[in-house]
Design an enzyme around this catalytic site. Structure first.
Site, PDB file in Angstrom:
ATOM      1  N   TRP A 149     -57.594 104.373 -78.971  1.00 23.34           N
ATOM      2  CA  TRP A 149     -57.333 105.301 -80.077  1.00 23.34           C
ATOM      3  C   TRP A 149     -57.061 104.472 -81.347  1.00 23.34           C
ATOM      4  O   TRP A 149     -56.319 103.492 -81.285  1.00 23.34           O
ATOM      5  CB  TRP A 149     -56.115 106.173 -79.744  1.00 23.34           C
ATOM      6  CG  TRP A 149     -55.729 107.138 -80.815  1.00 23.34           C
ATOM      7  CD1 TRP A 149     -56.554 107.925 -81.552  1.00 23.34           C
ATOM      8  CD2 TRP A 149     -54.395 107.415 -81.283  1.00 23.34           C
ATOM      9  NE1 TRP A 149     -55.826 108.697 -82.441  1.00 23.34           N
ATOM     10  CE2 TRP A 149     -54.498 108.403 -82.301  1.00 23.34           C
ATOM     11  CE3 TRP A 149     -53.123 106.935 -80.930  1.00 23.34           C
ATOM     12  CZ2 TRP A 149     -53.378 108.920 -82.963  1.00 23.34           C
ATOM     13  CZ3 TRP A 149     -52.008 107.459 -81.591  1.00 23.34           C
ATOM     14  CH2 TRP A 149     -52.147 108.435 -82.599  1.00 23.34           C
ATOM     15  N   ASP A 153     -59.220 102.916 -71.706  1.00 21.94           N
ATOM     16  CA  ASP A 153     -58.837 104.325 -71.927  1.00 21.94           C
ATOM     17  C   ASP A 153     -59.565 104.864 -73.151  1.00 21.94           C
ATOM     18  O   ASP A 153     -59.308 104.421 -74.273  1.00 21.94           O
ATOM     19  CB  ASP A 153     -57.316 104.429 -72.124  1.00 21.94           C
ATOM     20  CG  ASP A 153     -56.890 105.883 -72.255  1.00 21.94           C
ATOM     21  OD1 ASP A 153     -56.992 106.615 -71.253  1.00 21.94           O
ATOM     22  OD2 ASP A 153     -56.508 106.301 -73.366  1.00 21.94           O
ATOM     23  N   TYR A 197     -61.606 110.057 -79.990  1.00 20.78           N
ATOM     24  CA  TYR A 197     -61.464 108.771 -80.689  1.00 20.78           C
ATOM     25  C   TYR A 197     -62.741 108.359 -81.428  1.00 20.78           C
ATOM     26  O   TYR A 197     -62.746 107.407 -82.196  1.00 20.78           O
ATOM     27  CB  TYR A 197     -61.034 107.650 -79.717  1.00 20.78           C
ATOM     28  CG  TYR A 197     -59.795 107.962 -78.901  1.00 20.78           C
ATOM     29  CD1 TYR A 197     -58.895 108.953 -79.293  1.00 20.78           C
ATOM     30  CD2 TYR A 197     -59.514 107.275 -77.720  1.00 20.78           C
ATOM     31  CE1 TYR A 197     -57.767 109.254 -78.524  1.00 20.78           C
ATOM     32  CE2 TYR A 197     -58.382 107.568 -76.960  1.00 20.78           C
ATOM     33  CZ  TYR A 197     -57.527 108.564 -77.368  1.00 20.78           C
ATOM     34  OH  TYR A 197     -56.421 108.851 -76.613  1.00 20.78           O
ATOM     35  N   LYS A 234     -61.588 111.791 -71.930  1.00 20.15           N
ATOM     36  CA  LYS A 234     -60.790 113.037 -72.010  1.00 20.15           C
ATOM     37  C   LYS A 234     -61.574 114.164 -72.663  1.00 20.15           C
ATOM     38  O   LYS A 234     -62.315 113.937 -73.632  1.00 20.15           O
ATOM     39  CB  LYS A 234     -59.506 112.774 -72.812  1.00 20.15           C
ATOM     40  CG  LYS A 234     -58.745 111.557 -72.343  1.00 20.15           C
ATOM     41  CD  LYS A 234     -57.447 111.315 -73.089  1.00 20.15           C
ATOM     42  CE  LYS A 234     -56.909 109.923 -72.780  1.00 20.15           C
ATOM     43  NZ  LYS A 234     -57.342 108.891 -73.713  1.00 20.15           N
ATOM     44  N   HIS A 266     -57.291 116.661 -72.276  1.00 22.06           N
ATOM     45  CA  HIS A 266     -56.530 115.845 -73.231  1.00 22.06           C
ATOM     46  C   HIS A 266     -55.171 116.474 -73.602  1.00 22.06           C
ATOM     47  O   HIS A 266     -54.154 115.788 -73.678  1.00 22.06           O
ATOM     48  CB  HIS A 266     -57.389 115.634 -74.492  1.00 22.06           C
ATOM     49  CG  HIS A 266     -57.052 114.421 -75.275  1.00 22.06           C
ATOM     50  ND1 HIS A 266     -57.992 113.654 -75.925  1.00 22.06           N
ATOM     51  CD2 HIS A 266     -55.869 113.815 -75.526  1.00 22.06           C
ATOM     52  CE1 HIS A 266     -57.406 112.649 -76.541  1.00 22.06           C
ATOM     53  NE2 HIS A 266     -56.106 112.723 -76.315  1.00 22.06           N
ATOM     54  N   SER A 317     -49.190 105.028 -75.474  1.00 25.11           N
ATOM     55  CA  SER A 317     -48.328 104.462 -76.528  1.00 25.11           C
ATOM     56  C   SER A 317     -47.180 103.649 -75.910  1.00 25.11           C
ATOM     57  O   SER A 317     -46.023 103.816 -76.278  1.00 25.11           O
ATOM     58  CB  SER A 317     -47.776 105.554 -77.441  1.00 25.11           C
ATOM     59  OG  SER A 317     -48.810 106.322 -78.010  1.00 25.11           O
ATOM     60  N   PRO A 318     -47.484 102.737 -74.970  1.00 28.00           N
ATOM     61  CA  PRO A 318     -46.407 102.034 -74.263  1.00 28.00           C
ATOM     62  C   PRO A 318     -45.634 101.075 -75.155  1.00 28.00           C
ATOM     63  O   PRO A 318     -44.556 100.616 -74.778  1.00 28.00           O
ATOM     64  CB  PRO A 318     -47.154 101.273 -73.163  1.00 28.00           C
ATOM     65  CG  PRO A 318     -48.522 101.059 -73.723  1.00 28.00           C
ATOM     66  CD  PRO A 318     -48.822 102.282 -74.531  1.00 28.00           C
ATOM     67  N   GLY A 366     -44.877 102.071 -78.214  1.00 26.86           N
ATOM     68  CA  GLY A 366     -44.299 102.961 -79.228  1.00 26.86           C
ATOM     69  C   GLY A 366     -45.236 103.189 -80.391  1.00 26.86           C
ATOM     70  O   GLY A 366     -44.823 103.676 -81.437  1.00 26.86           O
ATOM     71  N   LYS A 409     -52.900  99.533 -76.806  1.00 27.77           N
ATOM     72  CA  LYS A 409     -54.090  99.389 -77.664  1.00 27.77           C
ATOM     73  C   LYS A 409     -53.942  98.142 -78.513  1.00 27.77           C
ATOM     74  O   LYS A 409     -52.885  97.875 -79.083  1.00 27.77           O
ATOM     75  CB  LYS A 409     -54.225 100.621 -78.575  1.00 27.77           C
ATOM     76  CG  LYS A 409     -55.313 100.500 -79.640  1.00 27.77           C
ATOM     77  CD  LYS A 409     -54.757 100.025 -80.990  1.00 27.77           C
ATOM     78  CE  LYS A 409     -55.842  99.696 -82.000  1.00 27.77           C
ATOM     79  NZ  LYS A 409     -55.301  99.148 -83.271  1.00 27.77           N
ATOM     80  N   LYS A 437     -54.619  89.622 -75.107  1.00 28.47           N
ATOM     81  CA  LYS A 437     -54.273  88.708 -74.017  1.00 28.47           C
ATOM     82  C   LYS A 437     -52.773  88.827 -73.672  1.00 28.47           C
ATOM     83  O   LYS A 437     -52.400  88.925 -72.505  1.00 28.47           O
ATOM     84  CB  LYS A 437     -54.610  87.276 -74.442  1.00 28.47           C
ATOM     85  CG  LYS A 437     -54.450  86.285 -73.335  1.00 28.47           C
ATOM     86  CD  LYS A 437     -55.070  84.953 -73.679  1.00 28.47           C
ATOM     87  CE  LYS A 437     -54.900  84.019 -72.495  1.00 28.47           C
ATOM     88  NZ  LYS A 437     -55.434  82.709 -72.717  1.00 28.47           N
TER      89      LYS A 437
END
Ligand code: NAP
Length: 358
Positions: free
Chosen positions: A25, A61, A66, A95, A128, A221-222, A224, A270, A278
């Protein structure tokens, strides 16, 4: 990373979902294809085992929303042609957008997605949002919202599963209530619920519910979503994360991702930046167990190798005032859980054995 955190078994499906997926995204046109290519190729070298390395990202993902699936498809096609990776070694999620909830549109949307990505199947296809908008509209505007019929949409999703265009089907942004309602009527239960999840929004109730009903929780959004100003999230600057990161010689992003993995969630960071792509895959920890020996060398224990600093971290964690209450809104238990597991339970031997076993 220990094998059990390199992928998760989908509990109501025989498939395994790779634990770290590249989010796409807001990955800009012109950058997203390159990011996917870099992510798939990136390899993490192993200390002392220079000829062995961890393969790069095996999970991407995507979403129709997107507006970059064509570019991703072209980048992946090139990787297949160059022999870098095989289609069957990748996990691709996409999605169904809110404009396509009508059962007859679900198949069309999937066909568009397959055509853009140049695939014959998608590994995981998600609804979604549990929200429906008028066909042909682009953005969320109140006048475009129309009533949903999730059972009808889900039936069309099940047809995609039955005909093999989706190897697994699931949902995104579903609450426990909505997921429960769907599970009550589904012939094929959703394999995944993809929701926002990170140390500042831990989704505790939903996570428990998902586990109890055999639905895998995938955390979006891991980090944030620090690049998204309107989300106003500051996860990576949280004092607990920065403090844990400093103690472990990791970055706050790696700690946030590791938290998600250890909670049993796949994580979808993302990035279009090579170094950060990496870094985000390298959420494992190297304690140096393989450098200590009872007979040889200077160090008999990991504590000796680190001059007691691992133990200090653990001791300070369980001091009484920290065990009661919260520090800056994050339950202290989480802090304990993070440090305990990160420092003590991740064994490099497990990791090396897993790699050797591959
Ligand atoms: P995110 O992954 O939490 O954060 C991405 C941002 O963090 C970008 O600005 C990125 O910039 C930066 N970043 C990446 N790695 C970093 C690192 N190691 N240190 C510091 N900054 C770093 O946010 P997201 O994009 O909102 O969520 C991830 C993915 O989840 C999405 O891309 C999408 O695939 C999925 N998602 C799904 C939904 C849904 O409704 N199902 C909603 C939102 C997101 P650079 O690119 O410059 O590195």
């Amino acid at each position: 990373m220990a094998n059990e955190i390199r992928s998760f078994d989908l509990m109501n499906n025989t498939l395994k979902i790779p634990s770290v997926g590249l989010g796409t995204w807001q990955s800009e046109p012109g950058l997203v294809g390159q990011a996917v290519s870099v992510a798939v190729k990136v390899a993490l070298g192993l200390l002392l085992l220079p000829l062995m390395s961890l393969a790069g990202y095996r999970h991407i993902d995507c979403a129709q929303l997107y507006a970059n699936e064509k570019e991703i498809g072209s980048a992946l096609k090139k990787l297949f042609e160059d022999g870098v990776v095989k289609r069957e070694d990748l996990w691709i999620t996409s999605k169904l957008w809110c404009t396509d909830h009508a059962p007859e549109d679900v198949t069309l949307a999937m066909d568009g997605c397959l055509s853009d990505l140049q695939f014959e199947y998608i590994d995981l296809y998600l609804i979604h949002w549990p929200v429906r908008t008028k066909k042909g509209t682009v953005v969320f505007q109140p006048e475009n919202l129309i009533p949903t019929d999730i059972p009808a949409t889900w039936k069309a999703m099940e047809a995609l599963y039955d005909c093999g265009k989706a190897r697994a089907i699931g949902v995104s942004n579903f609450s426990s209530k909505k997921l429960g309602d769907l599970l009550d009527i589904a012939h094929i239960p959703p394999a995944v619920n993809q929701v926002e999840c990170h140390p500042s929004w831990q989704q505790t109730k939903l996570s428990e519910f998902c586990k109890s009903r055999a639905v895998h929780l995938s955390g979006y959004s891991p980090l944030g979503s620090p690049g998204t100003e309107w989300l106003k999230s500051d996860v990576l600057n949280h004092p607990i994360l920065t403090s844990v990161a400093e103690k472990l010689g990791k970055t706050p992003a790696q700690v946030a991702l590791r938290w998600g993995l250890q909670m049993g969630h796949s994580v979808l960071p993302k990035s279009t930046n090579e170094a950060r792509i990496k870094e985000n895959l390298d959420a494992r920890l190297v304690r140096g167990d393989f450098l200590v020996n009872d007979t040889y060398g200077d160090y008999k224990t990991v504590e000796e190798l680190w001059d007691g600093e691992i133990s200090e971290a653990r001791l300070c964690l369980f001091s009484s005032e920290q065990c009661n209450g919260t520090i800056n809104d994050i339950p202290v238990l989480m802090y304990g859980y993070l440090l305990c597991i990160m420092v003590y339970e991740v064994s490099v031997f497990d990791f090396i054995n897993d790699v050797i076993a591959l």
